[in-house]
Design an enzyme around this catalytic site. Structure first.
Site, PDB file in Angstrom:
ATOM      1  N   ASN A  22       5.280   5.299   3.155  1.00  0.00           N
ATOM      2  CA  ASN A  22       4.482   4.079   3.310  1.00  0.00           C
ATOM      3  C   ASN A  22       4.095   3.976   4.785  1.00  0.00           C
ATOM      4  O   ASN A  22       4.679   4.662   5.629  1.00  0.00           O
ATOM      5  CB  ASN A  22       5.265   2.850   2.800  1.00  0.00           C
ATOM      6  N   ASP A  65      16.834   5.693   1.150  1.00  0.00           N
ATOM      7  CA  ASP A  65      16.199   4.434   0.772  1.00  0.00           C
ATOM      8  C   ASP A  65      16.963   3.680  -0.315  1.00  0.00           C
ATOM      9  O   ASP A  65      16.502   2.638  -0.791  1.00  0.00           O
ATOM     10  CB  ASP A  65      14.750   4.685   0.308  1.00  0.00           C
ATOM     11  N   ARG A 139       2.446   1.783  -6.088  1.00  0.00           N
ATOM     12  CA  ARG A 139       3.655   2.436  -6.588  1.00  0.00           C
ATOM     13  C   ARG A 139       3.821   2.345  -8.104  1.00  0.00           C
ATOM     14  O   ARG A 139       4.357   3.246  -8.713  1.00  0.00           O
ATOM     15  CB  ARG A 139       4.880   1.808  -5.923  1.00  0.00           C
ATOM     16  N   HIS A 168       4.238  -2.796  -2.117  1.00  0.00           N
ATOM     17  CA  HIS A 168       5.040  -3.372  -3.201  1.00  0.00           C
ATOM     18  C   HIS A 168       4.699  -4.857  -3.281  1.00  0.00           C
ATOM     19  O   HIS A 168       4.491  -5.499  -2.249  1.00  0.00           O
ATOM     20  CB  HIS A 168       6.541  -3.278  -2.877  1.00  0.00           C
ATOM     21  N   ALA A 258      11.346   1.192   7.762  1.00  0.00           N
ATOM     22  CA  ALA A 258      11.204   1.931   6.498  1.00  0.00           C
ATOM     23  C   ALA A 258      10.302   1.173   5.539  1.00  0.00           C
ATOM     24  O   ALA A 258      10.073   1.599   4.404  1.00  0.00           O
ATOM     25  CB  ALA A 258      12.563   2.146   5.856  1.00  0.00           C
ATOM     26  N   CYS A 264      13.815  -6.679  -0.226  1.00  0.00           N
ATOM     27  CA  CYS A 264      13.953  -5.284  -0.645  1.00  0.00           C
ATOM     28  C   CYS A 264      15.406  -4.838  -0.685  1.00  0.00           C
ATOM     29  O   CYS A 264      15.778  -3.942  -1.438  1.00  0.00           O
ATOM     30  CB  CYS A 264      13.236  -4.345   0.328  1.00  0.00           C
ATOM     31  N   ASP A 607     -50.813  -9.472   9.081  1.00  0.00           N
ATOM     32  CA  ASP A 607     -51.989 -10.048   9.724  1.00  0.00           C
ATOM     33  C   ASP A 607     -53.134  -9.909   8.737  1.00  0.00           C
ATOM     34  O   ASP A 607     -53.211  -8.956   7.984  1.00  0.00           O
ATOM     35  CB  ASP A 607     -52.344  -9.264  10.997  1.00  0.00           C
ATOM     36  N   ASP A 660     -36.971   9.760   6.226  1.00  0.00           N
ATOM     37  CA  ASP A 660     -36.892   8.698   7.227  1.00  0.00           C
ATOM     38  C   ASP A 660     -36.131   9.245   8.425  1.00  0.00           C
ATOM     39  O   ASP A 660     -35.276  10.116   8.286  1.00  0.00           O
ATOM     40  CB  ASP A 660     -36.166   7.469   6.659  1.00  0.00           C
TER      41      ASP A 660
HETATM   42  N1  ARG Z   1      11.050   3.112   2.238  1.00  0.00           N
HETATM   43  C1  ARG Z   1      11.053   2.408   1.024  1.00  0.00           C
HETATM   44  C2  ARG Z   1       9.849   2.817   0.189  1.00  0.00           C
HETATM   45  O1  ARG Z   1       8.816   3.020   0.741  1.00  0.00           O
HETATM   46  C3  ARG Z   1      11.058   0.930   1.241  1.00  0.00           C
HETATM   47  C4  ARG Z   1      11.207   0.161  -0.018  1.00  0.00           C
HETATM   48  C5  ARG Z   1      11.085  -1.292   0.180  1.00  0.00           C
HETATM   49  N2  ARG Z   1      11.408  -1.973  -0.992  1.00  0.00           N
HETATM   50  C6  ARG Z   1      10.725  -3.007  -1.511  1.00  0.00           C
HETATM   51  N3  ARG Z   1      11.165  -3.585  -2.548  1.00  0.00           N
HETATM   52  N4  ARG Z   1       9.592  -3.388  -0.990  1.00  0.00           N
HETATM   53  O2  ARG Z   1       9.922   2.955  -1.006  1.00  0.00           O
END
Ligand code: ARG
Length: 706
Positions: A22, A65, A139, A168, A258, A264, A607, A660
């Site tokens: 991301n 993650d 996603r 997200h 991240a 999250c 004109d 053109d």
């Molecule tokens: N690095 C993770 C990803 O890109 C971060 C997830 C964040 N989670 C969320 N529920 N927004 O998947």
């Protein structure tokens, strides 16, 4: 401590930024501090633990993650829909989360493979339990929403995410207790914003600007009247306070690297069923069939992009690739849209790519509604394009006449058993006619577009497909255009020229006159100015006062064009001026002498105008349309205004050549999604001189061989 609330978290033992999936992770690989991450996580853990029960899932090495438990799945009561991660970087987390849910007595639902859905990161329950908000676009796939509705027996409202920073749903959207909603509207498309506004009354909507949104202020955990987040501006804090919420800030900077924050890092695992609800997804699906040189001509990409950009999603059910170079391919595609309105919008665009219902038996007749007021169409009228179109009436496909874009399809003679379908401008619709509405029973008949972009079966016009060309390629293209014009003339076809005054200022007048004299032009379309400047040059040697031979201004020259107009006005018309021997050369002279019809459309800046100029715009459009009828080729020379008008009236299949000096104009005019248009970025005077040279060369070649 409140036992009715229960969250799942995952300690950050193995947390790091290891890859980029991301935009937040970009430039942050291994840049987060392990020590600070642990500290920040612990303090969030403490804040939540003092208000609710928190369970922990054991972190797994190699899955950095996994701390973001929001993405484990979506829980409602005792059911969990397990995530199917979009990126392989996170797919290894799935079995660990699955095991935890199973050990804790949840019924685990698993989506089909290849159908991404990222859990509570992309699906958020209304806090009153009335429905589920579900995000898609980055996603999670829209098609997953149907499963959520069915498995969780809840209405799903699909929201289209359009800003990749907010990939997200929980990064830009946070339902709060009491029916409040905290969100960042810019992260959604307009349809989704309308949906949100229809469901959440204005006094319950708490919006934030970009500055708060990029601090992940939407990524909040709401426990009763407390909202826990990374950071909040004074303004946001005030808005929340006014709604009765207290903000608890806890810095989560290491996790922002991240792309995540407090929401999250948590997953609510005891979401109760609060009310009677019903499985309902506004989702609508349809299957379409596309045929042609889908890959080579890029048709399939354009169609699939159209679906996604329009807020839908697709699944290719079947793709048959043509085996030989010349054979066509076909694709059966399931299109899903979040609502009926979006589906209709998508379908009306897909019809232009030649999409049809694969099951002939399932095709309905076109819907018709009567014209209730002359010159006004029913609301949901189908807007026509340049492509040959057919409509289905009483089980029969009927070809639409007078194809042009931006019209409606009017049906007359319905009772007679021999109805007629015609493209008509809104203003021309009459009482007693019916108009095609919706998208049912309409198809466009696309000529099979060849692999190399020229219409299949044509040996003529071997242009390099549609495209804008400049400099080096100009000469080559002129050669091809000359050849085509020659063909059209020799077989008695029709070439129409739409030209602006620049044609004259750049010295192209004599060449255009030559083309007319030699029979290459069957109609001329322009405005007041091209005629005035052409005749000024013929009678006084200047164009807008500039001596065309010397390239210098002539004293008093600025009055020349007015004198020209005055002279023509005295004689009553251009033709009469020619007959009187006053006008003896130039473009207009050749038109009169060679019986080439011309139409001059007036404008606010004219004109005079010349007596020939049509100042009633509707009458001028009709006159243009009359002269365009039956054209094989249209040359558009340095006039954006007249060329756009002409383009709108011209059906596909007519070859358009647009010249053109401004590439933007050329792109605009040739970008009609049909392959017969070609653009040349060059000086129009130069173009015409090269064209005449090429035509003369062809003529001498013919004469030698004859
Ligand atoms: N690095 C993770 C990803 O890109 C971060 C997830 C964040 N989670 C969320 N529920 N927004 O998947």
């Amino acid at each position: 401590m409140n036992s009715e609330l229960r969250f799942l978290m995952c300690p950050p033992d193995h947390y790091d930024v290891d890859y980029v999936i991301n935009p937040w992770m970009e430039g942050n690989i291994h840049k987060s501090s392990q020590e600070r991450a642990i500290e920040q996580w612990q303090s969030l853990y403490g804040i939540i633990k003092s208000r609710a029960r928190v369970d922990l899932v054991t972190p797994a090495k190699g899955w950095p993650d996994m701390v973001f438990t929001a993405n484990a799945g979506l829980v409602l009561d005792k059911t969990v829909v397990l995530s199917r991660f979009f990126h392989k970087e996170r797919q290894g987390e799935e079995p660990y989360f699955k095991a935890w849910f199973e050990e804790n007595g949840f019924t685990v639902k698993e989506l089909p493979k290849e159908l991404p859905f990222e859990g509570a990161g992309d699906a958020l329950l209304d806090r009153e339990g009335r429905w589920l908000w579900a995000g898609y676009g980055f996603r999670s796939e829209l098609d997953s929403h149907g499963y959520l509705a069915e498995w969780l027996d809840i209405e799903v409202l699909s929201l289209h995410l359009v800003d990749e920073r907010f990939y997200h749903l929980d990064t830009c959207f946070c339902p709060l207790e009491g029916g409040y909603l905290l969100y960042y509207p810019e992260a959604f498309d307009s349809y989704s914003n309308q949906l949100i506004e229809r469901r959440v009354p204005v006094e319950k909507r708490i919006t934030m600007g970009e500055a708060d949104a990029v601090n992940f202020s939407c990524n909040a955990v709401n426990i009763r009247d407390v909202v826990i987040m990374n950071k909040a501006s004074e303004e946001l804090r005030g808005k929340l306070a006014a709604a009765g919420f207290e903000v608890v800030e806890t810095p989560l900077t290491e996790f922002l690297k991240a792309g995540g924050a407090s929401k999250c890092l948590t997953l609510r695992v005891n979401e109760p069923i609060l009310e009677d609800r019903q499985a309902k997804a506004g989702l609508e699906s349809r299957t379409i069939l596309l045929q042609g040189h889908l890959l080579d001509s890029g048709l399939i990409n354009r169609a699939l992009d159209t679906i996604v950009e329009g807020g839908g999603s697709f699944q290719v059910l079947n793709f048959q690739l043509g085996e030989q170079r010349q054979s066509t391919s076909s694709a059966k595609i399931k299109v899903t849209a979040p609502s009926h309105e979006v589906m209709e919008e998508l379908m009306s665009q897909l019809i232009n790519f030649g999409a049809v219902n694969p099951e002939e038996s399932a095709i309905a007749d076109a819907q018709l509604e009567p014209v209730e007021m002359a010159g006004v169409a029913p609301d949901d009228f189908y807007v026509t394009t340049i492509y040959p179109t057919e409509v289905r009436l009483a089980g029969q496909w009927l070809r639409v006449e007078n194809q042009r874009m931006d019209g409606a399809i009017a049906i007359s003679g319905l009772g007679s058993g021999a109805p007629i379908a015609r493209c008509k401008l809104l203003r021309d619709l009459e009482l007693g006619e019916s108009v095609v509405t919706g998208v049912e029973g309409i198809r466009t008949v696309r000529k099979v577009e060849a692999r190399d972009g020229k219409p299949a079966g044509s040996q003529e016009f071997t242009f390099m497909g549609s495209g804008v060309s400049s400099e080096r390629r100009v000469e080559l293209m002129v050669e091809q255009i000359a050849w085509e014009l020659r063909q059209v003339r020799d077989r008695g076809g029709k070439t129409v020229v739409a030209a602006g005054p620049v044609t004259i200022h750049t010295g192209g007048g004599e060449h255009l006159a030559h083309l007319i004299r030699e029979g290459y032009v069957q109609a001329l379309l322009g405005g007041n100015a091209i005629a005035v400047h052409d005749m000024e040059q013929a009678m006084m040697g200047t164009s807008l006062g500039v001596d065309m031979k010397q390239g210098t201004s002539v004293r008093g020259g600025h009055r020349h064009h007015l004198k020209t107009i005055n002279t023509i006005r005295r004689h009553g018309s251009i033709t009469q001026a020619v007959e009187a021997g006053i006008l003896t050369s130039g473009v207009m002279y050749e038109c009169v002498k060679n019986n080439v019809p011309f139409s001059l459309a007036g404008s606010i800046r004219d004109d005079g105008p010349l007596p020939d100029t049509i100042t009633d715009m509707v009458a001028a459009q009709q006159d243009y349309a009359r002269l365009i009828q039956g054209a094989d080729v249209v040359l558009m020379l340095s006039s954006m205004l007249h060329s756009i008008g002409v383009g709108n009236m011209t059906p596909s299949g007519v070859k358009l050549v647009c010249v053109d000096i401004n590439p933007a104009v050329v792109t605009k005019l040739t970008d009609r999604g049909s392959l017969e248009s070609v653009g040349i970025v060059t000086d129009v005077g130069l173009f015409l001189s090269l064209l005449v040279q090429q035509l003369d060369r062809l003529t001498s070649r013919y004469q030698v061989s004859a």
